[in-house]
Design a protein around this motif. Structure first.
Motif, PDB file in Angstrom:
ATOM      1  N   PRO A  98      11.643   4.464   1.490  1.00  0.00           N
ATOM      2  CA  PRO A  98      10.708   3.549   0.834  1.00  0.00           C
ATOM      3  C   PRO A  98       9.545   3.123   1.731  1.00  0.00           C
ATOM      4  CG  PRO A  98      12.864   2.501   1.143  1.00  0.00           C
ATOM      5  CD  PRO A  98      13.016   3.926   1.550  1.00  0.00           C
ATOM      6  N   TYR A 100       8.035   3.771   5.912  1.00  0.00           N
ATOM      7  CA  TYR A 100       8.266   4.282   7.271  1.00  0.00           C
ATOM      8  C   TYR A 100       7.214   3.763   8.213  1.00  0.00           C
ATOM      9  CZ  TYR A 100       5.653   7.864   4.724  1.00  0.00           C
ATOM     10  OH  TYR A 100       4.787   8.517   3.887  1.00  0.00           O
ATOM     11  N   VAL A 105      -0.688   4.508   6.954  1.00  0.00           N
ATOM     12  CA  VAL A 105      -1.530   4.886   5.804  1.00  0.00           C
ATOM     13  C   VAL A 105      -2.713   3.917   5.651  1.00  0.00           C
ATOM     14  CG1 VAL A 105      -1.554   5.408   3.330  1.00  0.00           C
ATOM     15  CG2 VAL A 105       0.510   5.862   4.675  1.00  0.00           C
ATOM     16  N   LYS A 154       3.227  -2.426  -0.201  1.00  0.00           N
ATOM     17  CA  LYS A 154       3.276  -2.494   1.264  1.00  0.00           C
ATOM     18  C   LYS A 154       1.940  -2.054   1.882  1.00  0.00           C
ATOM     19  CE  LYS A 154       7.076   0.002   0.829  1.00  0.00           C
ATOM     20  NZ  LYS A 154       7.422  -0.272  -0.560  1.00  0.00           N
ATOM     21  N   TYR A 173      -6.147  -5.377  -7.950  1.00  0.00           N
ATOM     22  CA  TYR A 173      -5.486  -5.245  -9.242  1.00  0.00           C
ATOM     23  C   TYR A 173      -4.117  -4.640  -8.989  1.00  0.00           C
ATOM     24  CZ  TYR A 173      -3.834  -3.437 -13.611  1.00  0.00           C
ATOM     25  OH  TYR A 173      -3.023  -3.160 -14.682  1.00  0.00           O
ATOM     26  N   HIS A 201      -3.995   2.388  -3.883  1.00  0.00           N
ATOM     27  CA  HIS A 201      -2.701   2.255  -3.192  1.00  0.00           C
ATOM     28  C   HIS A 201      -1.558   2.064  -4.178  1.00  0.00           C
ATOM     29  CE1 HIS A 201      -4.758   2.200   0.617  1.00  0.00           C
ATOM     30  NE2 HIS A 201      -5.620   1.337   0.093  1.00  0.00           N
ATOM     31  N   CYS A 202      -1.704   2.614  -5.393  1.00  0.00           N
ATOM     32  CA  CYS A 202      -0.624   2.521  -6.377  1.00  0.00           C
ATOM     33  C   CYS A 202       0.043   3.892  -6.516  1.00  0.00           C
ATOM     34  CB  CYS A 202      -1.158   2.021  -7.712  1.00  0.00           C
ATOM     35  SG  CYS A 202      -2.374   3.106  -8.452  1.00  0.00           S
ATOM     36  N   GLU A 207       1.019   6.521 -16.356  1.00  0.00           N
ATOM     37  CA  GLU A 207       0.028   5.490 -16.641  1.00  0.00           C
ATOM     38  C   GLU A 207      -1.167   5.521 -15.680  1.00  0.00           C
ATOM     39  OE1 GLU A 207       0.464   0.680 -17.231  1.00  0.00           O
ATOM     40  OE2 GLU A 207       2.142   1.909 -16.545  1.00  0.00           O
ATOM     41  N   THR A 229      -5.898   7.348  -0.480  1.00  0.00           N
ATOM     42  CA  THR A 229      -4.838   7.810   0.428  1.00  0.00           C
ATOM     43  C   THR A 229      -3.500   7.756  -0.303  1.00  0.00           C
ATOM     44  OG1 THR A 229      -4.611   5.572   1.274  1.00  0.00           O
ATOM     45  CG2 THR A 229      -5.961   7.079   2.590  1.00  0.00           C
ATOM     46  N   ARG A 231      -2.262   9.235  -4.101  1.00  0.00           N
ATOM     47  CA  ARG A 231      -1.913  10.541  -4.666  1.00  0.00           C
ATOM     48  C   ARG A 231      -3.150  11.106  -5.365  1.00  0.00           C
ATOM     49  NH1 ARG A 231       1.615  10.556  -1.659  1.00  0.00           N
ATOM     50  NH2 ARG A 231       3.858  10.721  -2.002  1.00  0.00           N
ATOM     51  N   ASP A 255      -7.705  11.609   1.192  1.00  0.00           N
ATOM     52  CA  ASP A 255      -6.609  12.176   1.981  1.00  0.00           C
ATOM     53  C   ASP A 255      -5.685  12.992   1.083  1.00  0.00           C
ATOM     54  OD1 ASP A 255      -5.093  12.406   4.473  1.00  0.00           O
ATOM     55  OD2 ASP A 255      -3.563  11.205   3.450  1.00  0.00           O
TER      56      ASP A 255
HETATM   57  P1  NAI Z   1       4.636   0.174  -2.923  1.00  0.00           P
HETATM   58  O1  NAI Z   1       5.682   0.561  -3.921  1.00  0.00           O
HETATM   59  O2  NAI Z   1       4.987  -0.797  -1.852  1.00  0.00           O
HETATM   60  O3  NAI Z   1       3.346  -0.371  -3.694  1.00  0.00           O
HETATM   61  C1  NAI Z   1       2.825   0.195  -4.852  1.00  0.00           C
HETATM   62  C2  NAI Z   1       2.141  -0.899  -5.643  1.00  0.00           C
HETATM   63  O4  NAI Z   1       1.531  -0.298  -6.783  1.00  0.00           O
HETATM   64  C3  NAI Z   1       3.134  -1.961  -6.159  1.00  0.00           C
HETATM   65  O5  NAI Z   1       2.660  -3.253  -5.838  1.00  0.00           O
HETATM   66  C4  NAI Z   1       3.153  -1.724  -7.652  1.00  0.00           C
HETATM   67  O6  NAI Z   1       3.353  -2.921  -8.397  1.00  0.00           O
HETATM   68  C5  NAI Z   1       1.750  -1.153  -7.887  1.00  0.00           C
HETATM   69  N1  NAI Z   1       1.635  -0.466  -9.154  1.00  0.00           N
HETATM   70  C6  NAI Z   1       2.586   0.205  -9.850  1.00  0.00           C
HETATM   71  N2  NAI Z   1       2.079   0.671 -11.012  1.00  0.00           N
HETATM   72  C7  NAI Z   1       0.785   0.288 -11.037  1.00  0.00           C
HETATM   73  C8  NAI Z   1      -0.261   0.440 -11.977  1.00  0.00           C
HETATM   74  N3  NAI Z   1      -0.060   1.087 -13.135  1.00  0.00           N
HETATM   75  N4  NAI Z   1      -1.470  -0.075 -11.682  1.00  0.00           N
HETATM   76  C9  NAI Z   1      -1.672  -0.760 -10.521  1.00  0.00           C
HETATM   77  N5  NAI Z   1      -0.716  -0.953  -9.611  1.00  0.00           N
HETATM   78  C10 NAI Z   1       0.504  -0.445  -9.860  1.00  0.00           C
HETATM   79  O7  NAI Z   1       4.120   1.553  -2.305  1.00  0.00           O
HETATM   80  P2  NAI Z   1       3.383   1.773  -0.919  1.00  0.00           P
HETATM   81  O8  NAI Z   1       4.372   2.031   0.146  1.00  0.00           O
HETATM   82  O9  NAI Z   1       2.379   0.703  -0.729  1.00  0.00           O
HETATM   83  O10 NAI Z   1       2.663   3.176  -1.209  1.00  0.00           O
HETATM   84  C11 NAI Z   1       1.611   3.280  -2.147  1.00  0.00           C
HETATM   85  C12 NAI Z   1       1.344   4.746  -2.413  1.00  0.00           C
HETATM   86  O11 NAI Z   1       0.846   5.365  -1.228  1.00  0.00           O
HETATM   87  C13 NAI Z   1       2.619   5.573  -2.743  1.00  0.00           C
HETATM   88  O12 NAI Z   1       2.889   5.547  -4.119  1.00  0.00           O
HETATM   89  C14 NAI Z   1       2.274   6.958  -2.274  1.00  0.00           C
HETATM   90  O13 NAI Z   1       1.804   7.689  -3.387  1.00  0.00           O
HETATM   91  C15 NAI Z   1       1.128   6.738  -1.288  1.00  0.00           C
HETATM   92  N6  NAI Z   1       1.446   7.220   0.068  1.00  0.00           N
HETATM   93  C16 NAI Z   1       0.607   8.134   0.650  1.00  0.00           C
HETATM   94  C17 NAI Z   1       0.852   8.601   1.924  1.00  0.00           C
HETATM   95  C18 NAI Z   1      -0.075   9.560   2.599  1.00  0.00           C
HETATM   96  O14 NAI Z   1       0.271  10.141   3.654  1.00  0.00           O
HETATM   97  N7  NAI Z   1      -1.294   9.781   2.091  1.00  0.00           N
HETATM   98  C19 NAI Z   1       2.045   8.185   2.656  1.00  0.00           C
HETATM   99  C20 NAI Z   1       2.841   7.169   1.970  1.00  0.00           C
HETATM  100  C21 NAI Z   1       2.548   6.729   0.714  1.00  0.00           C
END
Ligand code: NAI
Length: 345
Positions: A98, A100, A105, A154, A173, A201-202, A207, A229, A231, A255
């Motif tokens: 979840p 690391y 990032v 995060k 948002y 960052h979502c 959706e 950064t 998806r 990225d």
């Molecule tokens: P997290 O789960 O802590 O945060 C994601 C946030 O997005 C949550 O607050 C959630 O409520 C929100 N969210 C969910 N659905 C949404 C929507 N429809 N509209 C707006 N917000 C929404 O995840 P974290 O760790 O912050 O990572 C975020 C993203 O970063 C990951 O999903 C992953 O795709 C990406 N990532 C990219 C990396 C890279 O190397 N480029 C490495 C790690 C993560």
């Protein structure tokens, strides 16, 4: 000894996984190939498959793995949009990492943004060629600018704090806003209309796919900088390209890219790139592309290996129970507390 088929291996993965594997009696079979329908059989005689972001773990692959006796899919990433968790339900348990290093990032997002707005990438190339001219390198201050952050989990929260440290006005948002935070939440439309910079960052879900599309871009300020950064699928790349050509989007820092699976992480120099949109984006003076590199810090690699090995160990020594299991049954996936059996099924 637990045997793990480790797909899409890169040289930088091996030292930390071997280290934690040896400590925990886990043997890794390092495979360079990605996991898909054609390569699933390579996991035969293993107990676990360990996969990364561009392994394609669809329902056919899952059935194949299940038929070959695989008990666990261990993602060594946070995002899991490449795994059909629904198809795995009742067959193979799925665990992920979840967190690391959310700092890796968030800091990369800011590094891209600063590079872009201060033209560091251009200056670096110039001075290497003893070209000390400043023409065309005028940037702009981030201080006082409005950044719109989509997703305040995060990574988004850390990115917001970095932005605030630079004196930026941070709007956000999130579909599930954080309680009792000092985050200034606004509507998605306001993010589009009021931001000088938009950073994503979502997670990628049905959706959020193409959240940044023509309709959204039409609402944005002229000159807006887009940072992704998260998806690639969050952005309709064709609409982004058009937005740049129409001079609405002032710069893009990417990225991730929707069609990155067969392109990123490999040396493609010397090959013809068969992706017109990516080629065109890379050719733009105001686009910076890094190859899904945001996670790549020593701290993150170490934490990824440690947590993945702990996930595997926990599954096999704790009656199939692992805190980091992705639960399909209740639909909450990550948030599920698994109160019923302490595991999804
Ligand atoms: P997290 O789960 O802590 O945060 C994601 C946030 O997005 C949550 O607050 C959630 O409520 C929100 N969210 C969910 N659905 C949404 C929507 N429809 N509209 C707006 N917000 C929404 O995840 P974290 O760790 O912050 O990572 C975020 C993203 O970063 C990951 O999903 C992953 O795709 C990406 N990532 C990219 C990396 C890279 O190397 N480029 C490495 C790690 C993560």
């Amino acid at each position: 000894m637990i045997k793990v088929a480790f797909y899409d291996t890169k040289a930088y993965d091996i030292p930390s996984f071997e280290y934690y594997g040896k400590l925990n009696d886990i043997q890794f079979k390092f495979l360079e190939t990605k996991l898909n329908e054609n390569t699933a059989a390579l996991a035969k005689e293993c107990d676990v498959v360990c996969v990364f972001v561009n392994d394609n773990v669809n329902s056919d692959v899952i059935q194949n793995l299940y038929d070959n006796g695989i008990k666990l899919i261990a993602l060594r990433s946070a995002g899991y949009n490449n795994v059909d968790v629904r198809a795995a339900f009742g067959k193979i348990h799925v665990v992920h990492v979840p967190a690391y290093s959310p700092y890796s990032v968030a800091e990369h997002a800011m590094a891209l943004l600063l590079t872009s707005v201060r033209r560091i990438h251009k200056a670096y190339n110039r001075t290497r060629d003893f070209n000390f001219s400043l023409n065309g390198l005028t940037g702009f201050d981030l201080h006082g600018k409005t950044v719109g952050i989509i997703g305040t989990g995060k990574i988004g929260t850390i990115f917001a704090n970095i932005c605030k440290g630079l004196g930026m006005n941070a709007l956000a948002y999130d579909k599930f806003p954080a309680n009792n935070s000092n985050i200034n939440y606004v509507s998605l439309d306001n993010i589009f209309k009021d931001s000088d910079i938009i950073s994503l960052h979502c997670p990628l879900t049905d959706e959020t796919r193409h959240l940044i599309n023509k309709n959204a871009i039409d609402k944005m300020k002229k000159g807006v900088v887009i940072v992704n950064t998260s998806r690639g699928g969050l952005i309709d790349a064709e609409a982004l390209l058009q937005g740049i050509k129409d001079r609405i989007i002032g710069a893009a820092c990417l990225d991730v890219y929707e069609e990155e699976a067969d392109i990123f992480f490999e040396d493609r120099s010397g090959h013809i790139l068969n992706d017109e949109i990516l080629s065109r984006l890379i050719s733009m003076p105001n686009v910076i592309v890094t190859s899904h590199q945001a996670f790549l810090t020593e701290e993150a690699l170490n934490n990824i290996a440690e947590t993945t090995v702990n996930n595997i160990k926990s599954y096999f020594t704790n009656n199939g129970i692992c805190d980091n299991e992705l639960c399909y049954r209740c639909g909450k996936i990550e948030q599920c507390k698994k109160e019923r059996k302490k595991k999804c099924f």
